[in-house]
Scaffold this active site. Sequence first.
Site, short mmCIF file in Angstrom:
data_model
loop_
_atom_site.label_atom_id
_atom_site.label_comp_id
_atom_site.label_asym_id
_atom_site.label_seq_id
_atom_site.Cartn_x
_atom_site.Cartn_y
_atom_site.Cartn_z
N GLU A 67 0.84 -1.20 0.00
CA GLU A 67 0.00 0.00 0.00
C GLU A 67 0.87 1.25 0.00
O GLU A 67 2.09 1.18 0.19
CB GLU A 67 -0.90 0.02 1.26
CG GLU A 67 -0.06 0.07 2.55
CD GLU A 67 -0.90 0.05 3.83
OE1 GLU A 67 -1.98 -0.57 3.84
OE2 GLU A 67 -0.45 0.70 4.80
N HIS A 69 0.19 5.81 0.93
CA HIS A 69 -0.74 6.80 1.47
C HIS A 69 0.00 8.08 1.78
O HIS A 69 1.24 8.10 1.79
CB HIS A 69 -1.46 6.26 2.72
CG HIS A 69 -0.59 5.39 3.60
ND1 HIS A 69 0.47 5.90 4.29
CD2 HIS A 69 -0.62 4.05 3.85
CE1 HIS A 69 1.06 4.91 4.95
NE2 HIS A 69 0.44 3.76 4.70
N HIS A 73 4.89 6.67 8.20
CA HIS A 73 5.07 5.70 9.29
C HIS A 73 6.49 5.81 9.84
O HIS A 73 7.44 6.00 9.07
CB HIS A 73 4.95 4.25 8.79
CG HIS A 73 3.61 3.81 8.36
ND1 HIS A 73 2.47 3.99 9.10
CD2 HIS A 73 3.22 3.14 7.25
CE1 HIS A 73 1.44 3.46 8.45
NE2 HIS A 73 1.86 2.94 7.31
N HIS A 107 4.93 0.32 0.26
CA HIS A 107 5.59 -0.43 1.34
C HIS A 107 4.85 -1.71 1.64
O HIS A 107 3.63 -1.80 1.49
CB HIS A 107 5.77 0.42 2.60
CG HIS A 107 4.49 1.00 3.15
ND1 HIS A 107 3.89 2.09 2.59
CD2 HIS A 107 3.71 0.64 4.21
CE1 HIS A 107 2.80 2.39 3.29
NE2 HIS A 107 2.66 1.51 4.26
N CYS A 121 4.89 0.60 15.12
CA CYS A 121 4.60 1.54 14.04
C CYS A 121 3.88 2.75 14.63
O CYS A 121 2.82 2.60 15.22
CB CYS A 121 3.74 0.89 12.96
SG CYS A 121 3.32 2.02 11.61
MN MN Z 1 0.94 1.78 5.62
#
Ligand code: MN
Length: 153
Positions: A67, A69, A73, A107, A121
């Site tokens: 994914e 975005h 992170h 990632h 995370c």
């Molecule tokens: Mn992610």
Amino acid sequence: MTETESPDLLRRFHDGFRWDQVPLLPYKEDATTPFKAISRQLLFTDAALGCELRYFEMAPGGYSTLERHEHVHAVMILRGEGRCLLGDRVNPVRAFDLIRIPSWTWHQFRAGPDAPLGFLCMVNAARDKPRLPDADELAALRAHPEVAAFLAG
Ligand code: MN
């Protein structure tokens, strides 16, 4: 726990990478996205901090969703070893490695065949929804032989 300990302030660590009063959750509420053998624990959230600290763990052979975005992170590996796809690079990762996943960077994490892979995370509490690759984006990723091998497992 002693009488002087407050479970809201101090949550003891236990074998199996569990913490006092932290429930083991499914990786994602939306089970339609592809992932395998991965769990989630929400360790911290605080309205003033505006972030969440989660612990994810993959069983051997497990993997997170591929994914990207807008949100970022910050990841610290805590357990085991595996590999991490970051953009068009595949990186071996092991305990205590630190990984920054910038905005809009593809990632995915994969545990190795013989070891679990667990990581912390940190993420914004309010964040955009992850996007999955479309067919063209997958083809572009697979154009890198190392990435193609990684995605094939
Ligand atoms: Mn992610």
